[in-house]
Design a protein around this motif. Structure first.
Motif, PDB file in Angstrom:
ATOM      1  N   ASP A   1       0.828  -1.209   0.000  1.00 13.19           N
ATOM      2  CA  ASP A   1       0.000   0.000   0.000  1.00 13.19           C
ATOM      3  C   ASP A   1       0.862   1.259   0.000  1.00 13.19           C
ATOM      4  O   ASP A   1       0.523   2.262  -0.646  1.00 13.19           O
ATOM      5  CB  ASP A   1      -0.928   0.002   1.218  1.00 13.19           C
ATOM      6  CG  ASP A   1      -1.976  -1.103   1.156  1.00 13.19           C
ATOM      7  OD1 ASP A   1      -2.241  -1.604   0.044  1.00 13.19           O
ATOM      8  OD2 ASP A   1      -2.510  -1.471   2.220  1.00 13.19           O
TER       9      ASP A   1
ATOM     10  N   ASN B   1       0.482   4.110  -2.808  1.00 13.29           N
ATOM     11  CA  ASN B   1      -0.039   5.416  -2.403  1.00 13.29           C
ATOM     12  C   ASN B   1       1.043   6.490  -2.318  1.00 13.29           C
ATOM     13  O   ASN B   1       0.727   7.678  -2.194  1.00 13.29           O
ATOM     14  CB  ASN B   1      -0.755   5.293  -1.058  1.00 13.29           C
ATOM     15  CG  ASN B   1      -1.960   4.376  -1.134  1.00 13.29           C
ATOM     16  OD1 ASN B   1      -2.653   4.334  -2.153  1.00 13.29           O
ATOM     17  ND2 ASN B   1      -2.208   3.610  -0.080  1.00 13.29           N
TER      18      ASN B   1
ATOM     19  N   THR C   1      -3.184   2.060 -14.069  1.00  9.52           N
ATOM     20  CA  THR C   1      -3.466   1.020 -13.080  1.00  9.52           C
ATOM     21  C   THR C   1      -2.146   0.461 -12.568  1.00  9.52           C
ATOM     22  O   THR C   1      -1.146   0.419 -13.291  1.00  9.52           O
ATOM     23  CB  THR C   1      -4.293  -0.136 -13.679  1.00  9.52           C
ATOM     24  OG1 THR C   1      -3.579  -0.708 -14.780  1.00  9.52           O
ATOM     25  CG2 THR C   1      -5.649   0.339 -14.140  1.00  9.52           C
TER      26      THR C   1
ATOM     27  N   THR D   1      -2.847  -6.674  -4.945  1.00 10.62           N
ATOM     28  CA  THR D   1      -3.493  -5.369  -4.800  1.00 10.62           C
ATOM     29  C   THR D   1      -3.520  -4.684  -6.155  1.00 10.62           C
ATOM     30  O   THR D   1      -2.473  -4.440  -6.757  1.00 10.62           O
ATOM     31  CB  THR D   1      -2.742  -4.491  -3.787  1.00 10.62           C
ATOM     32  OG1 THR D   1      -2.666  -5.168  -2.535  1.00 10.62           O
ATOM     33  CG2 THR D   1      -3.451  -3.164  -3.601  1.00 10.62           C
TER      34      THR D   1
ATOM     35  N   LYS E   1      -5.084  -1.289  -8.211  1.00 13.86           N
ATOM     36  CA  LYS E   1      -5.673   0.023  -7.950  1.00 13.86           C
ATOM     37  C   LYS E   1      -5.670   0.860  -9.218  1.00 13.86           C
ATOM     38  O   LYS E   1      -4.679   0.896  -9.952  1.00 13.86           O
ATOM     39  CB  LYS E   1      -4.896   0.752  -6.849  1.00 13.86           C
ATOM     40  CG  LYS E   1      -5.506   2.094  -6.462  1.00 13.86           C
ATOM     41  CD  LYS E   1      -4.743   2.759  -5.330  1.00 13.86           C
ATOM     42  CE  LYS E   1      -5.376   4.100  -4.964  1.00 13.86           C
ATOM     43  NZ  LYS E   1      -4.648   4.769  -3.860  1.00 13.86           N
TER      44      LYS E   1
END
Length: 606
Positions: free
Chosen positions: A101, A105, A209, A360, A362
């Protein structure tokens, strides 16, 4: 030099085979390798089918390159060189998912100036570098989709720039081959019409992505010479230390649990091997061979079968593929022989367990920030970064703020160049340190005496040579002595003298954010530094958060009142919220005389 099969085409392999050197002790092996190379080339020339020839060239060339690497690594002299902890990142986060993450991020986009009015570069900035100790250790992919411009136009990403496309294009940058994720917005050019870049629609938002595959577990093993020949097991992971030499280790790992189905087709590298010496510091990697004797024999067998063919066919390719899969099922372990730059005392073996994995994905919608290294104007653009990333190299790097003169002398290396007889050089270098950053402008005049000597019949120094002033030049600032052999009465054999060096005297202070002095201001995650009071030439600032760890700097920007004008203030952006700063400033320069006696290299014969 981490090598896995199949590797590269024969052309690249042959280039490396020809250019790599060998030690005198290895002449027999080298001759054998060259003989096998020549024999392989002859066999390759007999093949007529292009597909078969390409397949043989790739596998055979890879095997030859692998042998070259093996010889080079085993004969490499052992010179201690320290590196960083490859797993330092994992130690700051509670689990692998949090690290994933943080990677996702912490990404932001910078708009970079281009010399052309018809090009605008976009640079993705990742919280973890693509190389070195802070390299992100998990498999990941990043795909760009489009960019939104200031006129609301959406430009779709394409894999390469098209000469026939009349519109605005978004494609990979050709200016920065070291970062494949960099992008370029290309504007159409019309003969006779000039448009400044500032008048073009500007990129404001980048869409794409990202996907990260995080292992559910990372298993660690600490091994020493006592573990040679033994297997250690934790959960489904087993590690066997096959051999431990002075500067190399052979390790094999296996996982009794199958790889998670959702990542079974991905190229996974679960093994991380590190070594420490008696000081406890991590040794730098020298290279690795990742095929054991059984694997090499299997590939040699496949190559022999390929050489017996007269043409390539789909059925034969399928046979080879089936054989390889059967071999891998029979030998599920992963082998690696890793060489290090120093004597090994302890091994740290870490295994990424992909029997369970968290994927993951995103969708990215990232604003484009215009934060050049220098900006004309006083407006400070915020750069909010919602993650914390630490600088694990800072503590060790800052130790050299107080540099000992004797330590500096021990680090000096003299590099000779005699390729150009009219400009032969002696270059005095040492590994860059934090102290070097704050040296500033060195004194213009420094005494740097040097005397050249010929040699007598016993190879010893004879009388000093009398030389005209223009025969040599000394530049203490760059640490280079240049001499013209054409102006010497005879060939010099020795140079004796003293090269001036400098150490900065540095004051360190700890500053709490609630009590920053005039000239320093914290705005969010950004430290604003007044250049009139804290000029960057003489000051450095490092940030810590509440944990006491150094925060990684994301970006530094210098603001001036007008283009190319003097800096008014600098802005340093950090990954995280600083609670404390350390300031370092130069207060004085201490000269250090490095005395030397060098046996000079001779000019190579024509």
């Amino acid at each position: 030099m981490d090598l896995r099969l199949p590797l590269v085409c024969l052309g690249i392999s042959m280039a490396l085979l020809v250019t790599s050197g060998c030690s005198p002790e290895d002449k027999h092996s080298q001759a054998s390798l060259e003989e096998r190379t020549a024999a392989f080339e002859k066999s390759l020339d007999t093949l007529q089918d292009p597909q078969l020839k390409d397949a043989v060239a790739e596998l055979g060339g890879s095997l030859l390159l692998l042998e070259r690497a093996r010889l080079k690594l085993q004969d490499m002299p052992i010179q201690t060189e320290y590196g960083e902890d490859d797993l330092a990142l994992l130690k700051h986060y509670p689990d692998s998912q949090t690290l994933s993450d943080t990677y996702i991020n912490g990404l932001f986009i910078l708009r970079r100036n281009n010399s052309s009015d018809y090009l605008t570069d976009l640079e993705p900035v990742f919280p973890f570098s693509s190389s070195g100790a802070s390299e992100f250790p998990f498999p990941h992919t990043l795909e760009w989709q489009s960019v939104t411009l200031s006129n609301q136009q959406v430009v779709t990403f394409q894999n390469e720039w098209s000469e026939t496309d009349p519109g605005i294009q978004l494609s990979p940058s050709s200016a920065n081959v070291s970062n494949p994720d960099d992008l370029t917005v290309t504007y159409p050019f019309t003969d006779g019409i000039e448009i400044q870049n500032s008048q073009q629609p500007q990129p404001v938002m980048l869409q794409g992505t990202v996907e990260v595959v995080a292992p559910a577990n990372v298993v660690h093993f600490n091994l020493t010479a006592k573990d040679v020949g033994h297997t250690r097991t934790e959960g489904t992971i087993s590690v066997t230390l096959l051999a431990l030499g002075n500067n190399f280790a052979e390790v094999e790992i296996s996982n009794s649990a199958p790889v998670a189905e959702q990542v079974r087709d991905l190229p996974l590298d679960p093994l991380i091997i590190q070594a420490r010496d008696t000081s406890g510091q991590f040794l730098s990697h020298a290279g690795a061979i990742n095929q054991n004797a059984e694997q090499l024999a299997f590939y040699q067998q496949q190559l022999a079968r390929m050489l017996k063919q007269t043409e390539w066919s789909a059925s034969f390719a399928q046979q080879l593929d089936d054989e390889q899969q059967a071999f891998e099922r029979k030998h599920p372990g992963q082998y690696s022989k890793v060489y290090f730059k120093g004597a090994i005392e302890q091994l740290d073996v870490s295994v990424l367990d992909f029997s369970r994995a968290d994927i993951t994905r995103k969708a990215l919608k990232l604003p484009v920030h215009r934060l050049d290294k220098t900006i004309a104007g006083k407006e400070i653009e915020p750069l909010p970064i919602p993650v914390v990333v630490y600088d694990d190299q800072a503590a060790n790097y800052l130790k050299d703020a107080a540099l000992d003169p004797e330590h500096l002398k021990q680090q000096v290396v003299i590099i000779q160049s005699v390729e150009d007889a009219s400009a032969a050089t002696l270059e005095f270098t040492h590994p860059a340190t934090f102290n070097d950053e704050l040296l500033g402008t060195l004194p213009e005049t420094s005494i740097a005496p040097v005397t050249f000597f010929a040699e007598d019949e016993n190879g010893k120094r004879s009388d000093p040579l009398e030389l005209p002033a223009e025969a040599f030049d000394i530049d203490p600032e760059t640490g280079v002595i240049t001499y013209d052999l054409n102006l010497f009465p005879e060939t010099p054999a020795y140079a004796v003298g003293s090269m001036p060096m400098y150490i900065a005297a540095i004051d360190k202070h700890t500053l709490e954010v609630a009590h920053l002095p005039k000239g320093l201001e914290l705005k969010g995650n950004a430290l604003v530094v007044d250049q009139a009071l804290f000029p960057s030439e003489a000051w450095r600032f490092y940030a810590k958060d509440a944990t006491g760890n150094y925060l990684k700097k994301a970006l530094a920007v210098s603001h001036s009142a007008e283009p190319h004008g003097p800096a008014l203030f600098d802005v340093h952006y950090f990954y995280g919220q600083p609670t404390q700063f350390e300031s370092y400033t130069r207060t004085d320069l201490t000269p250090v005389q490095y005395g030397f006696e060098v046996k000079l290299d001779k000019v190579p014969a024509d």
